[in-house]
Design an enzyme around this catalytic site. Structure first.
Site, PDB file in Angstrom:
ATOM      1  N   GLU A  48       0.814  -1.210   0.000  1.00 34.44           N
ATOM      2  CA  GLU A  48       0.000   0.000   0.000  1.00 34.44           C
ATOM      3  C   GLU A  48       0.852   1.267   0.000  1.00 34.44           C
ATOM      4  OE1 GLU A  48      -3.052   0.122  -0.536  1.00 34.44           O
ATOM      5  OE2 GLU A  48      -3.828  -1.878  -0.081  1.00 34.44           O
TER       6      GLU A  48
ATOM      7  N   GLU B 146     -12.340   0.547 -10.085  1.00 35.93           N
ATOM      8  CA  GLU B 146     -11.995  -0.402 -11.158  1.00 35.93           C
ATOM      9  C   GLU B 146     -12.893  -0.290 -12.385  1.00 35.93           C
ATOM     10  OE1 GLU B 146      -9.964  -1.458  -7.625  1.00 35.93           O
ATOM     11  OE2 GLU B 146     -12.139  -1.296  -7.911  1.00 35.93           O
TER      12      GLU B 146
ATOM     13  N   ARG C 248       0.652   3.802  -3.271  1.00 43.85           N
ATOM     14  CA  ARG C 248       0.030   5.091  -2.967  1.00 43.85           C
ATOM     15  C   ARG C 248       1.061   6.199  -2.769  1.00 43.85           C
ATOM     16  NH1 ARG C 248      -5.573   3.939   0.324  1.00 43.85           N
ATOM     17  NH2 ARG C 248      -5.657   1.683   0.050  1.00 43.85           N
TER      18      ARG C 248
ATOM     19  N   ASP D  63      -5.268 -10.162  -7.998  1.00 43.42           N
ATOM     20  CA  ASP D  63      -5.671  -9.387  -9.164  1.00 43.42           C
ATOM     21  C   ASP D  63      -4.535  -8.657  -9.878  1.00 43.42           C
ATOM     22  OD1 ASP D  63      -5.372  -7.813  -6.915  1.00 43.42           O
ATOM     23  OD2 ASP D  63      -7.180  -6.634  -7.216  1.00 43.42           O
TER      24      ASP D  63
END
Length: 648
Positions: free
Chosen positions: A277, A545, A281, A410
């Protein structure tokens, strides 16, 4: 006596011409009932009166619910007649909180890590609809009456705030959507495109206002309670939104944020951060902003955080730990396991490779390249599909036999393709793994729903197929389209279009027009609807998404229906998640338009991704972050495609 009584009866009957007979009979019945009533015991009379009063009270209590249900059924029939096309909505916002009789939903510490971008969160306890909700103030006033203290031109209706430039969309867009197929250019004049872009800018300003007023310098805004929550304590929302502000031309907001980065942002903190993360980010956001602005401030900060994350790679097989203490320079796996998720260790490569290119320090790219080499040759794959977990001690896949394109796996597939594009299409091993994985998806996970034949990607668990699909999987249409644009098989674009329709239906088939976190597709013949949603899966976290894929599909096809779909989604975000005092909130129930149950949290990716992709979707300028010059990381931060001399 008897004849006299009969004579009276007859004479009265003649006088009223029949009506007297009815009235006297009615009076006689009343007297008879009264006599019977008087014959009852006091207990019997009390019991009857109690039952009647109880029935009266129940009737009053249930009358609104029954009428609302009947009204909903009527509206449902109308929607069915329109072939489930989402009607245009008038954007409104959640009213500003008043003094609360009870606090907003609590956010448990254990839920925070599960609430991040790439993992489905544990659903928080719901507020019951029958309870009094201080945030949901329902008002019913005439549309032309302005509330005291409202902005000029703002209309109040049922606690909603409707902006004048959007209030007429119900007729304009409704005529377009209902009167023509989506393939028609959906109101795509330059004027409408400009107004849609401005609507996204306005949404960003509104979200930013809440963050600036109530959460400045903190990780995430809690808009209903006008407070903030911390994850790492590094200003996640601010850093995530830097390049969005630059792209939208919001100069004042950008300069304010830049000043905070220059004077307040420090990574010399005794705090554990998640490697994945913080990479996508913070590192990604700083690298992107540097590439867009050329300001060395952002590169210096990127180098600082990048070097502090490197201890994560000090493991026996170079598979990084999930958590790093950026102040102490130590790293460790989660407390409950020695595993890392496959998506997390294989979705940090774009950022560390770019950091090496900019700093000419090879350690960053070398570290992430080792991970890809190991995963490439590991056993345990199924036709290119990978399990969800990998052990940091032995470098092997764990929990084998479970395959998904949702949470925890994913972005592995996304980064196979994007690393290949970033490096100038020279790293054949990456694209070969990607192509094999897409074939594995088509062979093992791709199915169609009933009755309408929506194409979806399910999951496989030890040979057992599950028709479960995360909203996260909606990254796939955009990724497939990007691959086809870069010379991969044309049928990838066909599959992208089919999947895009499915992701859109995940929105349009919900009562709020917003997608749930997880859906299950019906595959049985005779099913009446394609999509089912379990109670625990009905939340919406403002995820990007679907609008991300809409952006790619519009860029490559120029089919304006994708812009129209994005516009519908933006309107529904405005209608059901916008908080009047500033900010947007995730919600618990996309199936209840009357009470979607706000969660009191605005994820940083709403500014970093969702609004950015909507802005790019509505732009008709192909040179605004050209996809032949930039590749987006999984947090929507654009990084440049390397010149040939810089390719690996």
């Amino acid at each position: 006596m008897h004849p006299t009584s009969r004579q009276d009866y007859v004479s009265i009957s003649f006088a009223g011409q029949g009506s007297g007979s009815y009235n006297n009979s009615k009076q006689w019945r009343r007297q008879s009932c009264w006599r019977k009533w008087k014959q009852l015991s006091r207990l019997q009379r009390s019991l009857i009166l109690f039952i009647l009063v109880l029935l009266f009270i129940c009737g009053i209590a249930y009358y609104p619910a029954v009428t609302e249900q009947l009204r909903g059924l009527t509206e449902g029939e109308q929607d069915t007649d329109r072939n489930s096309v989402l009607r245009p909505v008038i954007p409104h916002v959640l009213p500003e909180p008043v003094k609360q009789a009870r606090p907003p939903l609590p956010e448990q510490t254990s839920q925070r890590k599960l609430s991040n971008k790439r993992g489905p969160p544990v659903l928080q306890n719901r507020l019951h609809k029958k309870e009094n909700n201080p945030e949901t103030v329902i008002e019913d006033k005439a549309p032309d009456i302005k509330k005291e203290g409202e902005e000029e031109g703002v209309i109040s209706w049922r606690g909603a705030v409707i902006y004048p430039d959007q209030a007429t969309e119900g007729t304009k867009d409704g005529e377009n959507k209902e009167g023509s197929p989506h393939n028609q250019k959906a109101k795509s004049s330059k004027e409408s495109a400009a107004s849609w872009l401005e609507a996204v800018r306005e949404a960003f300003r509104h979200a930013w206002k809440g963050y600036k007023d109530f959460a400045w310098g903190h990780d995430e805004l809690r808009p209903l309670s006008k407070s903030y929550s911390e994850w790492f304590g590094l200003g996640l929302t601010l850093i995530d939104a830097l390049d969005t502000m630059w792209i939208m031309g919001l100069k004042q907001e950008f300069e304010e944020a830049k000043a905070w980065v220059a004077t307040e942002l420090t990574f010399n903190k005794n705090v554990d951060v998640n490697l994945f993360e913080s990479t996508i980010r913070i590192l990604g956001g700083l690298l992107s902003t540097y590439n867009l602005t050329g300001d060395p401030l952002f590169l210096d900060k990127a180098r600082d955080i990048g070097s502090r994350l490197m201890p994560a790679f000090k493991t026996p097989f170079k598979i990084p730990y999930s958590d790093v203490n950026i102040g102490k320079g130590t790293a460790h796996p989660p407390r409950w396991t020695s595993d890392s998720t496959v998506a997390e260790v294989t979705s940090i490569q774009l950022e560390f490779r770019e950091l090496t290119r900019l700093t000419q320090d090879p350690q960053y790219q070398a570290a992430v390249a080792e991970v890809m080499k190991l995963v490439h040759k590991l056993d345990g794959k199924l036709d290119g599909l990978v399990p969800m977990f990998i052990n940091t001690n032995n470098g092997q896949f764990t929990h084998q036999g479970i395959y998904t394109l949702g949470a925890r796996a994913d972005s592995y597939y996304e980064y196979l393709l994007k690393q290949w594009i970033q490096g100038g299409k020279k790293e054949n091993q990456l694209v070969e793994d990607y192509l094999q994985a897409i074939e594995g998806v088509k062979k093992n996970l791709l199915q169609k729903s009933s009755p309408n034949g929506l194409t979806f990607v399910g999951e496989l668990s030890h040979g057992q197929f599950s028709p479960k699909m995360d909203h996260l999987v909606c990254f796939l249409p955009g990724t497939l389209a990007l691959g086809a644009h870069n010379g991969l098989p044309a049928e990838h674009m066909d599959l992208a279009k089919q999947m895009m329709e499915t992701c859109y239906q995940m929105y349009v088939q919900m009562e709020t027009g917003l997608s749930p976190e997880i859906v299950h597709f019906n595959m049985h013949q005779g099913s009446t609807r394609d999509i089912d949603v379990k109670l625990a899966d009905r939340h919406n976290l403002l995820r990007p998404e679907t609008v991300e894929s809409l952006f790619y599909l519009y860029r490559f096809t120029k089919d304006h229906k994708y812009q129209q779909w994005g516009w519908e989604i933006l309107q529904n975000f405005n209608k059901y998640t916008k908080v009047s005092s500033g900010g947007y909130t995730s919600i618990n129930n996309v199936r209840d338009p009357d009470y979607p149950s706000p969660r009191d949290k605005m994820e940083s990716f709403f500014l970093g991704e969702t609004l950015k992709y909507l802005y790019l979707l509505f732009s008709d300028d192909p040179n605004l972050l050209s996809l032949d010059q930039y590749v987006f990381n999984t947090e929507a931060h654009p990084l440049p495609i390397w010149p040939s001399s810089s390719s690996a």
